[in-house]
Write an enzyme that holds these catalytic residues in place. Sequence first.
Site, PDB file in Angstrom:
ATOM      1  N   CYS B 277       3.219  -5.878   6.697  1.00 27.37           N
ATOM      2  CA  CYS B 277       3.118  -6.763   7.863  1.00 27.37           C
ATOM      3  C   CYS B 277       4.032  -7.989   7.789  1.00 27.37           C
ATOM      4  O   CYS B 277       4.669  -8.324   8.794  1.00 27.37           O
ATOM      5  CB  CYS B 277       1.671  -7.149   8.138  1.00 27.37           C
ATOM      6  SG  CYS B 277       0.608  -7.272   6.697  1.00 27.37           S
ATOM      7  N   ARG B 306       1.255  -0.945  -5.550  1.00 28.52           N
ATOM      8  CA  ARG B 306       0.150  -1.738  -6.059  1.00 28.52           C
ATOM      9  C   ARG B 306      -0.116  -1.398  -7.520  1.00 28.52           C
ATOM     10  O   ARG B 306      -0.177  -0.234  -7.878  1.00 28.52           O
ATOM     11  CB  ARG B 306      -1.105  -1.519  -5.201  1.00 28.52           C
ATOM     12  CG  ARG B 306      -0.891  -2.105  -3.809  1.00 28.52           C
ATOM     13  CD  ARG B 306      -2.126  -2.076  -2.951  1.00 28.52           C
ATOM     14  NE  ARG B 306      -1.777  -2.605  -1.626  1.00 28.52           N
ATOM     15  CZ  ARG B 306      -2.605  -2.640  -0.592  1.00 28.52           C
ATOM     16  NH1 ARG B 306      -3.840  -2.199  -0.731  1.00 28.52           N
ATOM     17  NH2 ARG B 306      -2.218  -3.126   0.571  1.00 28.52           N
ATOM     18  N   GLN B 324       2.596   4.543   3.508  1.00 21.32           N
ATOM     19  CA  GLN B 324       1.775   4.308   4.701  1.00 21.32           C
ATOM     20  C   GLN B 324       2.540   4.639   5.974  1.00 21.32           C
ATOM     21  O   GLN B 324       3.704   4.292   6.100  1.00 21.32           O
ATOM     22  CB  GLN B 324       1.373   2.834   4.768  1.00 21.32           C
ATOM     23  CG  GLN B 324       0.460   2.396   3.647  1.00 21.32           C
ATOM     24  CD  GLN B 324       0.083   0.938   3.770  1.00 21.32           C
ATOM     25  OE1 GLN B 324       0.896   0.120   4.206  1.00 21.32           O
ATOM     26  NE2 GLN B 324      -1.126   0.604   3.397  1.00 21.32           N
ATOM     27  N   ASP B 326       2.626   3.172   8.787  1.00 18.05           N
ATOM     28  CA  ASP B 326       2.143   1.871   9.241  1.00 18.05           C
ATOM     29  C   ASP B 326       2.672   1.538  10.631  1.00 18.05           C
ATOM     30  O   ASP B 326       3.704   2.049  11.056  1.00 18.05           O
ATOM     31  CB  ASP B 326       2.648   0.815   8.257  1.00 18.05           C
ATOM     32  CG  ASP B 326       1.659  -0.327   8.094  1.00 18.05           C
ATOM     33  OD1 ASP B 326       0.651  -0.341   8.802  1.00 18.05           O
ATOM     34  OD2 ASP B 326       1.909  -1.194   7.244  1.00 18.05           O
ATOM     35  N   HIS B 328       2.658  -2.068  13.494  1.00 24.60           N
ATOM     36  CA  HIS B 328       2.221  -3.413  13.860  1.00 24.60           C
ATOM     37  C   HIS B 328       2.569  -3.667  15.316  1.00 24.60           C
ATOM     38  O   HIS B 328       3.714  -3.474  15.723  1.00 24.60           O
ATOM     39  CB  HIS B 328       2.868  -4.453  12.943  1.00 24.60           C
ATOM     40  CG  HIS B 328       2.384  -4.340  11.532  1.00 24.60           C
ATOM     41  ND1 HIS B 328       3.106  -3.701  10.561  1.00 24.60           N
ATOM     42  CD2 HIS B 328       1.211  -4.710  10.955  1.00 24.60           C
ATOM     43  CE1 HIS B 328       2.406  -3.693   9.435  1.00 24.60           C
ATOM     44  NE2 HIS B 328       1.253  -4.303   9.644  1.00 24.60           N
ATOM     45  N   LYS B 411     -12.190  -5.124  13.121  1.00 28.54           N
ATOM     46  CA  LYS B 411     -11.420  -3.877  13.073  1.00 28.54           C
ATOM     47  C   LYS B 411     -12.275  -2.660  13.394  1.00 28.54           C
ATOM     48  O   LYS B 411     -13.505  -2.716  13.361  1.00 28.54           O
ATOM     49  CB  LYS B 411     -10.759  -3.705  11.711  1.00 28.54           C
ATOM     50  CG  LYS B 411     -11.740  -3.704  10.553  1.00 28.54           C
ATOM     51  CD  LYS B 411     -11.025  -3.501   9.206  1.00 28.54           C
ATOM     52  CE  LYS B 411     -12.042  -3.581   8.071  1.00 28.54           C
ATOM     53  NZ  LYS B 411     -11.592  -2.934   6.848  1.00 28.54           N
ATOM     54  N   HIS B 457      -2.769  -4.376  13.265  1.00 25.74           N
ATOM     55  CA  HIS B 457      -2.317  -3.459  12.214  1.00 25.74           C
ATOM     56  C   HIS B 457      -2.915  -2.080  12.535  1.00 25.74           C
ATOM     57  O   HIS B 457      -4.110  -1.988  12.806  1.00 25.74           O
ATOM     58  CB  HIS B 457      -2.854  -3.858  10.844  1.00 25.74           C
ATOM     59  CG  HIS B 457      -2.644  -5.296  10.453  1.00 25.74           C
ATOM     60  ND1 HIS B 457      -1.736  -5.665   9.489  1.00 25.74           N
ATOM     61  CD2 HIS B 457      -3.229  -6.448  10.859  1.00 25.74           C
ATOM     62  CE1 HIS B 457      -1.785  -6.988   9.327  1.00 25.74           C
ATOM     63  NE2 HIS B 457      -2.686  -7.489  10.138  1.00 25.74           N
TER      64      HIS B 457
END
Lengths: 583, 583
Positions: B277, B306, B324, B326, B328, B411, B457
């Site tokens: 993000c 990670r 991911q 992902d 946004h 969320k 997200h």
Amino acid sequence: MNNDKEYLNNLRHSCAHLVAAAVIDLYPGAQNAIGPAIEDGFYQDFDLGDHVISEDDLPRIEEKMKKILESWDSMNEEIVTPEKAKEVFHWNQYKREIVDDILARDEQVKLQTSGSFIDLCRGGHVKKPKEELKYFKLLSVAGAYWKGNEKNKMLTRIYGTAFESKDELDKHLTLLEEAKKRDHRKLGRDLDLFYFSDLVGRGLPLFTPKGTVLREELNAFSQGLRQKRGFQKVWIPHITKNDLYKTSGHWDKFGDELFLVKSQETNDELVMKPMNCPHHQQIYASRPRSYKDLPIKYLETTTIYRDEKAGELLGLSRVRSVTQDDSHIFSTPEQISDIFQMLIEISKEFYQALDMKFRVRLSYRDPHEPDKYLGDPKLWESAQEIIQKIAQQNKLEYYEAPGEAAFYGPKIDFMILDALGREWQIATAQLDFVQPSRFSLKYTDKDGVEKIPVMIHYALVGSLERFLAVYIEHTAGNFPLWLAPIQVAVLPVSDKINDVARKMFELFNEADIRVELDTEAKTLPAKIREWTLKKVPYMCIIGHKEAEKGDSISVRTRDGKDLGLQNIYEFIKQLKQDIGKKI
Amino acid sequence: MNNDKEYLNNLRHSCAHLVAAAVIDLYPGAQNAIGPAIEDGFYQDFDLGDHVISEDDLPRIEEKMKKILESWDSMNEEIVTPEKAKEVFHWNQYKREIVDDILARDEQVKLQTSGSFIDLCRGGHVKKPKEELKYFKLLSVAGAYWKGNEKNKMLTRIYGTAFESKDELDKHLTLLEEAKKRDHRKLGRDLDLFYFSDLVGRGLPLFTPKGTVLREELNAFSQGLRQKRGFQKVWIPHITKNDLYKTSGHWDKFGDELFLVKSQETNDELVMKPMNCPHHQQIYASRPRSYKDLPIKYLETTTIYRDEKAGELLGLSRVRSVTQDDSHIFSTPEQISDIFQMLIEISKEFYQALDMKFRVRLSYRDPHEPDKYLGDPKLWESAQEIIQKIAQQNKLEYYEAPGEAAFYGPKIDFMILDALGREWQIATAQLDFVQPSRFSLKYTDKDGVEKIPVMIHYALVGSLERFLAVYIEHTAGNFPLWLAPIQVAVLPVSDKINDVARKMFELFNEADIRVELDTEAKTLPAKIREWTLKKVPYMCIIGHKEAEKGDSISVRTRDGKDLGLQNIYEFIKQLKQDIGKKI
């Protein structure tokens, strides 16, 4: 006229001395550091103390250079003791430091005198600067760290160039002017292709949606050419334990260029990958292989990381995050010829579609230094023969470059010529006789014996970022239709037509054509100017006449051609065909 | 019957004590460390000294447990002084260390006695183990570092489970048996999908060509669903200066989980991105935005890193390189409802195609602790209402979870039910009222005023690696046709038919169907067995009859159905249709 490269280098190196003389004369207290000839010119570094020089000062410096030149009938070299040299340069700490460096290398210390100017220098000059050094030009000013290390002081660097004739100088300056207009950093900003954020850091570009279209389309083309020839995609992570590179032998070679990764949760010693071949070899090694499986052709577009010096980073040309459309082929020695033939075909198809000419460099080992290379000499000989034969059979423009091979195998480098006549090394197909044995890769041959496969490294775009830098400048941002981030702009002439225009916009959209609709309250000429500046291949103008018909548009190209009234369905059909043909 | 979760936890925790008692009795010198209840069971850690326990020893330990249990009429708790506790555990260094930890937290030290066995414990047991603890089973043995830190000693961990009834225990054991067969690590190896290399390291999978097909197809599906709704791809590097996370506020939050990256050439302090993000927000921030541009929907499939603890890594379920899909979305507050409606539609389409049921968790803020959350409370209220309304309108099975929101916004979590009835949190759509203001993101509204956009997200697959772990076990490797790494195997019955078979193979190939040709010198039943084990959806058998006809194949499915003689062109047409429909 002596136009060989060495003479030009001498001319330019002499000119660097001349800039030093002029600047020291004009700016009291200034100290000159190094001033070498480089590709297409030279530079000279200075510690200017409290003075500041901008490009506005260059004409004044050029004037002074011309004046000083009148007394430079000759350039005279003299070998001196280090003590003597340090005495001469009591006013210049950089020259004194260079004297120490020369001593450390056990070389001679030389002074060079022209007129009243004395410089420390290892040589390489013209004999009669006053006569020979007529056509020079100072070009720009930049900052540069002493010895390229950002922990040292930032010096001022003046770039310039020199030629043997006015004609050559003028031609070069025109080229520079054109290159400036096409500078990919400027176009990247103007066309909203990529962006560097201070919070993210140097050499780490972020690609906007428009820039990402370029990346994706180029990559899909490159991958498609290989997938239809049996290449298979694989996936690897961007980090690894350093054990992988200790085994491959890259650990020592890459040294400072490696980004080290610190795990806080484990004792693992990790690094970011600076290349993909060792990871891909681990996939090969994950199960037994038979001669019947070969060649195995892995393909992956993935980003490698190299810790470039801050001073070397430049737009997309030199970045720290390098995305490669990489592939690695594992084969028997007998398959090498067929594989190279395939790689030549792929490369030709790719660069022809992009309207880029190329020639190939056949990089061989240096026959005078056989010890520098690993692997069976017979394998080298036969591989070099194969490469040359393939180049001939395919009627490629080629040249042989002994000594340009890597230590682990010969290669074919694809040298691309851009629209300004500049040459860039992009794709490469590289044999590797060494790594497969370091990783103990095996295949069981027909005779039941375990043998070591040959590996071939092949990238087509090479670095996506660097290629985009070249390609944006090659096209000046006028991307062909299939690559253009926006392919069509729909321009209604007034508010009343916006609804009709939106329907037409949707027709393009449904046909997967990248389209934008401009309903701003502007005049048509203003809209046309804006979308021309955005370099969109086609502008579809919807006037009252077109709106009434309902299925018509007036089409205009970015280079100002009026294609007249068109049926929208026919036009979309034509565009789809052109896109399919990579026009 | 008391079947609530707390009772089950107490039952299992009691069983952990019982294992400890049995092992200490059987293995002189053994010291028990911790033994908590976990999801579906419990474990108990031991330092066994020189003893070694394998799964073969578990029945003997179970026997001993049953014998000891006869004397466990009750479990009695007693608060003691730390000195007293340390005296009792003079033989157990781990318990003594735990006493110190309890003191450091300023809590009470409790002993728990059942029969003749005394343990240190903070409580949570059944009252009458002899009566209540009838249905237990020891399951497996593993290594585990003391306190989960690999710098500490490796202990022996025994896993087990307990239920209130025989029926429930049997059902669970059957489920475990089935799960074992479907274990994605086993299937990953058997079906050649991915591989872990010791040289590359733990938690860093390499995907083979077959595994990469799964990644690519799933990702293409996920991206396609979003691209047709106006999401645009962007690209970001995998590293950044830590300044980016200092600004976003993640620097403190992620702490130990961050991989630090050391530049040897510059002073830059870099990290590997643990999320995308902040980078995507830098792209948003790269130029001025108007309300007319919103919503802006960025999409990127990219890998985050990670630094998980070594002990937590598990196959693809828990890795260090997390890819991911992902996205946004930047919007005005008024657009939130439409956007969530769109995200629900995308998610439904995706999971329905994959034949996976889901319900949604509406994660709200905790109304009793309003200070834990940032952002305008009115915005929270209205956003939570919107989310609930959307769930109702779409007739989703949902439940509300106050306190499950992140501090920056509410969320919707998509909870997926797999074929074994296990629930997994996969996709999530998360409002963010905080980050856009930290990065000073702006848009100019209709009224000319600069406002801060809302960010959403959204990931659909979530982590590609974790999703594959779930999905491989959900399908037991029987991937639907459109996803299967190999869709068709062509099996000629004898050498004489290989040429005809190769022609048929080429027909599939040209139709972009993933096909393999098996010309090994094996019997047909052997070939069928092999390709059934490889879980290839269709086997096309070419016998003499089919070869004579030239355009016919006998088709068999991996679940043993005989589809009889088929015209190959018709069959290919049918396959293409099924693939297009994601069957």
